[in-house]
Design an enzyme around this catalytic site. Sequence first.
Site, PDB file in Angstrom:
ATOM      1  N   LYS A   1      60.718  57.911  71.076  1.00 54.02           N
ATOM      2  CA  LYS A   1      59.306  57.936  71.480  1.00 54.02           C
ATOM      3  C   LYS A   1      59.227  57.716  72.997  1.00 54.02           C
ATOM      4  CE  LYS A   1      57.499  56.553  66.942  1.00 54.02           C
ATOM      5  NZ  LYS A   1      58.515  55.904  66.118  1.00 54.02           N
TER       6      LYS A   1
ATOM      7  N   ARG B   1      66.420  61.252  68.173  1.00 51.00           N
ATOM      8  CA  ARG B   1      65.775  60.678  66.991  1.00 51.00           C
ATOM      9  C   ARG B   1      66.733  59.672  66.366  1.00 51.00           C
ATOM     10  NH1 ARG B   1      61.024  62.288  64.372  1.00 51.00           N
ATOM     11  NH2 ARG B   1      60.689  63.276  66.371  1.00 51.00           N
TER      12      ARG B   1
ATOM     13  N   GLU C   1      82.416  54.301  59.263  1.00 53.16           N
ATOM     14  CA  GLU C   1      81.831  53.110  58.636  1.00 53.16           C
ATOM     15  C   GLU C   1      82.441  51.842  59.215  1.00 53.16           C
ATOM     16  OE1 GLU C   1      82.117  55.850  56.851  1.00 53.16           O
ATOM     17  OE2 GLU C   1      80.905  55.771  55.010  1.00 53.16           O
TER      18      GLU C   1
ATOM     19  N   TYR D   1      83.496  60.307  60.742  1.00 59.44           N
ATOM     20  CA  TYR D   1      83.034  59.160  59.950  1.00 59.44           C
ATOM     21  C   TYR D   1      83.543  57.869  60.576  1.00 59.44           C
ATOM     22  CZ  TYR D   1      80.563  60.664  55.779  1.00 59.44           C
ATOM     23  OH  TYR D   1      79.611  61.105  54.922  1.00 59.44           O
TER      24      TYR D   1
ATOM     25  N   ASP E   1      58.293  45.227  66.131  1.00 56.28           N
ATOM     26  CA  ASP E   1      58.618  46.652  66.043  1.00 56.28           C
ATOM     27  C   ASP E   1      57.998  47.315  67.265  1.00 56.28           C
ATOM     28  OD1 ASP E   1      58.657  49.367  65.607  1.00 56.28           O
ATOM     29  OD2 ASP E   1      58.109  49.250  63.493  1.00 56.28           O
TER      30      ASP E   1
ATOM     31  N   THR F   1      62.526  52.684  67.445  1.00 55.97           N
ATOM     32  CA  THR F   1      63.100  54.023  67.432  1.00 55.97           C
ATOM     33  C   THR F   1      63.478  54.344  68.871  1.00 55.97           C
ATOM     34  OG1 THR F   1      60.845  54.881  67.594  1.00 55.97           O
ATOM     35  CG2 THR F   1      61.872  54.930  65.423  1.00 55.97           C
TER      36      THR F   1
HETATM   37  N1  DSN Z   1      55.533  58.434  62.756  1.00 57.96           N
HETATM   38  C1  DSN Z   1      55.414  57.508  63.861  1.00 57.96           C
HETATM   39  C2  DSN Z   1      54.139  57.700  64.617  1.00 57.96           C
HETATM   40  O1  DSN Z   1      53.723  58.826  64.757  1.00 57.96           O
HETATM   41  O2  DSN Z   1      53.574  56.736  65.095  1.00 57.96           O
HETATM   42  C3  DSN Z   1      55.601  56.108  63.464  1.00 57.96           C
HETATM   43  O3  DSN Z   1      56.847  55.963  62.892  1.00 57.96           O
END
Ligand code: DSN
Length: 419
Positions: free
Chosen positions: A230, A236, A57, A55, A201, A227
């Site tokens: 991707k 993740r 924080e 942990y 984003d 994120t």
């Molecule tokens: N779930 C994602 C996508 O497939 O584009 C977006 O967060």
Amino acid sequence: MPTRDPSLAERDPEIARLIREEAELEARTLRLIPSENYASRAVLEASGSVLTNKYSEGYVGKRYYEGQAVIDQVEALAIARLKQLFGAEHVNVQPYSGSPANLAAYLAFCQPNDPIMGLGLPFGGHLTHGWNVSITGRYFKSVPYGLSPKDHRIDLDEVRRLAHEHKPKLIWCGTSAYPRTLDFPAFRAIADEVGAKLCADIAHIAGLVVGGAHPSPIGIADVITTTTHKSLRGPRGAVIMCKQEHAKEIDRAVFPGLQGGPHNHTTAAIAVAAKEAMTPEFKAYATNTVANAKALAEGLLGRGFTLVTGGTDNHLILIDLTSRGVTGKVAAKALDRAGICANYNAVPYDTRKPFDPSGLRIGTPAVTSRGMGAAEMSKLAGWIDEVVKAPSDDALSARIAREVEEVCKSFPAPGLLTA
Ligand code: DSN
């Protein structure tokens, strides 16, 4: 006290088997979902490490728990690498994923019921950009903008008109199903005209941005969220980057505003992914991802498919199947049986329902991670065409699944060494 700590296979053979089966499935099929990828073995190792036990924080040097001698170094390293990778002034690596990262931007800059703007979900925006079923559409006065009915590109005149009319506190510039380059400076100009914060984003395109295959919003947007799993090929997780002037608000919004302890194993894996993304190989990967998407788009156009906006500038293609007499869902399920994993998706101004829309969303980040190129994109276009022509032909799907598996053998995916 146990003298020996059993392996996963010994402790829980059912879960061990399911993980093995997923690895085998990923190895023998083609992943065309544009938001998915393969994390490297190094990223997976960091992600599955003892760092999950701690942990912490707070932030580096200012924690609410003792015992941070190692964790502080992990988080500092992740931050330093991301600053270098993106050229960002301030980086927060603690958001659990994209949705909490986006919520942090709202918490930093908005009060409940403030007007906000984002691309509507049916036009390729994200739920968290103010769509009505999301908390972001319920707690804020969301004014979605759309795409031009003429060319299905973001209609900046409409964005400007709505911004002047509604005076949003925050404008999102970012997409989940949009095949064209985002014009960050144009959004900046609109945000400045109405005194809004601009949030980019870049979850889908982060890997392209750091690889120089898409313009960067750094230095243009007030806040950038992404994120990490991707096109960036990390674990993740998510990251928020911002100008130094917003650092305190963003950090406070993430912790204690929205979250408790950061997921330190994920932070370490993000640091590994950032190191991988600094290499010349990753730059080539980003370039190849776009080149493959263009090649795949050409292959599909040549076979008579209708593509939203007529093609792609990035990693993603949105196929409008209306003229082929097949729905997106029927096509996606038939492709899945043929070993090609994609997802059904609404097309702009879709007359069908979101759970059974007219479109198919595909992308090249994962197949490019396997090292595939123009020849494989041409094969893929052919397979997609065959399946869409005869979606209920099980013999055809089985034949293509075998061909897909054969091709996959020559292009092993990163991180799937066990398969
Ligand atoms: N779930 C994602 C996508 O497939 O584009 C977006 O967060």
